[in-house]
Design a protein around this motif. Structure first.
Motif, PDB file in Angstrom:
ATOM      1  N   UNK A  52      45.039  22.544  39.108  1.00 34.31           N
ATOM      2  CA  UNK A  52      44.890  23.888  38.562  1.00 34.31           C
ATOM      3  C   UNK A  52      44.118  24.756  39.554  1.00 34.31           C
ATOM      4  N   UNK A  53      44.806  25.301  40.590  1.00 34.90           N
ATOM      5  CA  UNK A  53      44.113  26.161  41.550  1.00 34.90           C
ATOM      6  C   UNK A  53      43.974  27.585  41.026  1.00 34.90           C
ATOM      7  N   UNK A  54      42.811  28.196  41.299  1.00 31.67           N
ATOM      8  CA  UNK A  54      42.564  29.571  40.892  1.00 31.67           C
ATOM      9  C   UNK A  54      41.823  30.294  42.007  1.00 31.67           C
ATOM     10  N   UNK A  55      42.205  31.531  42.235  1.00 32.93           N
ATOM     11  CA  UNK A  55      41.519  32.380  43.203  1.00 32.93           C
ATOM     12  C   UNK A  55      40.452  33.168  42.459  1.00 32.93           C
ATOM     13  N   UNK A  56      39.189  32.965  42.822  1.00 33.33           N
ATOM     14  CA  UNK A  56      38.083  33.586  42.086  1.00 33.33           C
ATOM     15  C   UNK A  56      37.243  34.454  43.011  1.00 33.33           C
ATOM     16  N   UNK A  57      36.542  35.415  42.403  1.00 32.85           N
ATOM     17  CA  UNK A  57      35.729  36.340  43.169  1.00 32.85           C
ATOM     18  C   UNK A  57      34.464  36.699  42.399  1.00 32.85           C
ATOM     19  N   UNK A  58      33.432  37.080  43.155  1.00 35.10           N
ATOM     20  CA  UNK A  58      32.184  37.572  42.571  1.00 35.10           C
ATOM     21  C   UNK A  58      31.960  39.037  42.943  1.00 35.10           C
ATOM     22  N   UNK A  59      33.019  39.727  43.330  1.00 36.05           N
ATOM     23  CA  UNK A  59      32.903  41.105  43.779  1.00 36.05           C
ATOM     24  C   UNK A  59      33.326  42.102  42.704  1.00 36.05           C
ATOM     25  N   UNK A  60      33.300  41.672  41.439  1.00 31.95           N
ATOM     26  CA  UNK A  60      33.632  42.573  40.343  1.00 31.95           C
ATOM     27  C   UNK A  60      35.110  42.535  40.004  1.00 31.95           C
ATOM     28  N   UNK A  61      35.496  43.091  38.848  1.00 35.68           N
ATOM     29  CA  UNK A  61      36.900  43.094  38.432  1.00 35.68           C
ATOM     30  C   UNK A  61      37.738  44.039  39.288  1.00 35.68           C
ATOM     31  N   UNK A  86      34.831  34.718  37.994  1.00 37.31           N
ATOM     32  CA  UNK A  86      34.278  33.417  37.626  1.00 37.31           C
ATOM     33  C   UNK A  86      34.000  33.377  36.125  1.00 37.31           C
ATOM     34  N   UNK A  87      34.459  32.308  35.460  1.00 39.36           N
ATOM     35  CA  UNK A  87      34.260  32.202  34.009  1.00 39.36           C
ATOM     36  C   UNK A  87      33.042  31.362  33.637  1.00 39.36           C
ATOM     37  N   UNK A 126      26.354  30.537  43.903  1.00 39.09           N
ATOM     38  CA  UNK A 126      27.425  29.871  43.160  1.00 39.09           C
ATOM     39  C   UNK A 126      27.776  28.524  43.788  1.00 39.09           C
ATOM     40  N   UNK A 127      27.838  28.467  45.113  1.00 39.02           N
ATOM     41  CA  UNK A 127      28.130  27.197  45.786  1.00 39.02           C
ATOM     42  C   UNK A 127      27.063  26.155  45.471  1.00 39.02           C
TER      43      UNK A 127
END
Length: 339
Positions: free
Chosen positions: A49-58, A74-75, A105-106
């Motif tokens: 289940x790969x997902x591209x995630x970001x912490x730079x806002x919606x 990120x959920x 986060x890492x």
């Protein structure tokens, strides 16, 4: 981290290339699905289940090569694997403030039991977390010096893949397309070796077993801060094949040998003789790619009377023999020149 399928979070930041980010996504999504569909005629389903995630806002994000994407936010669920495809910044860039959320986060994911994997210059972001302190590592050859500046990090520029950390949960791939090695390794680890082989055959992926040194080049420009050393660099670039080149540079500089060696190392990061060897090897690589003359003759052309010494030096710096290098790269150069 109790998911039905192993979840892989691919970190999207403005300094990543879309080709690497979504290339990894496609490889992971293919696991368990495409081989069955294309080769066995069965309906397959992705087992990852790969997902591209970001912490730079919606919303959309523009990547380093101008491609606009819309990553997931990120959920808060710790994934099984975190991948940092790359961080396209200058080798000496400081990431502490600009990537504060990603660094935290890492750390949080690793402390939660996740595998943290990086490709190319992504290892710099991992090093910012402190998780690499005292550990082995690899990265793109142009970033090895920058990575080695972190406390206790032992960099292996000749290795395409390094696995370390508690439980082997820190994984780093070298530069360029060695992200493919990383993806295959993770498929083998999370699914099976057989599935990794299926992926390699479907995507025509060759394992970079010789590492990345054959692709490396002298990545240091002229030293403009020290005019005396810059003058010597300009001279050696045109006269590297001469005998006793270091002695000649010392004479040209007007410095004592001790002062010259100290200032040259400070300016270039290399001793004078290592710098000469590197220039000679780079020229030898060009000749091996484009010329049919024997290796012994090439050794002479770049300044080595002893062909055996040249062969040993070439293998130590490049990772393969001169003949292996010629076999790997001459056909490619000729094909490109013919287009």
């Amino acid at each position: 981290m109790s998911h039905l399928k192993p979840r892989i979070a691919l970190l999207a930041i403005p300094e990543v290339a879309a080709s690497t980010l979504y290339g990894m996504n496609d490889v992971f999504a293919s696991a368990g699905r495409d081989w069955a569909a294309l080769v066995e005629g069965k309906k397959g389903e992705s087992v990852l289940d790969p997902r591209v995630v970001s912490f730079r806002g919606p919303g959309p994000m523009t990547l380093t090569n101008g491609v606009r994407i819309v990553p997931d936010e990120d959920d808060g669920v710790v994934p099984d694997v975190v991948c940092v495809p790359e961080v396209a910044v200058a080798p000496g860039a400081v990431l502490t403030d600009s990537h504060r959320d990603e660094i935290a986060w890492l750390r949080r994911c690793y402390e939660g039991g996740a595998i943290v994997a990086t490709a190319c210059s992504g290892a710099l972001l991992l090093a910012e977390t402190g998780l690499l302190n005292g550990s082995e590592a690899t990265t793109h050859w142009a970033y090895c010096d920058a990575l080695s500046c972190y406390p206790g990090v032992q960099v292996h520029p000749n290795r395409a893949l390094v696995v370390g950390g508690e439980g082997g949960r820190l994984i780093m791939a070298g530069g360029g397309t060695s992200w493919e090695d990383l993806a295959l390794y993770l498929v083998a680890r999370l699914v099976s070796v057989d599935e990794a082989m299926h992926i390699a055959k479907l995507f025509l992926i060759d394992w970079h077993d010789v590492g990345q040194l054959p692709y490396a080049a002298l990545a240091r420009g002229s030293q403009v801060d020290d005019a005396g050393i810059a003058h010597c660099q300009n001279w050696i670039a045109e006269h590297y094949e001469r005998s006793s080149p270091v002695a000649t540079m010392i004479q040209l500089s007007g410095m004592t040998e001790r002062t010259f060696n100290r200032r040259f190392k400070l300016a270039t990061g290399m001793s004078p003789i290592d710098y000469v060897h590197t220039l000679r090897i780079e020229e030898a690589k060009q000749l091996l790619e484009s010329d049919d003359q024997p290796v012994e003759a090439i050794a002479q052309d770049v300044g080595y009377e002893d062909a055996a010494f040249f062969g040993r030096l070439f293998r130590r710096k490049v990772g393969i023999t001169p003949l292996q290098y010629r076999k790997r790269f001459r056909g490619l150069r000729r094909a490109l020149e013919a287009t």
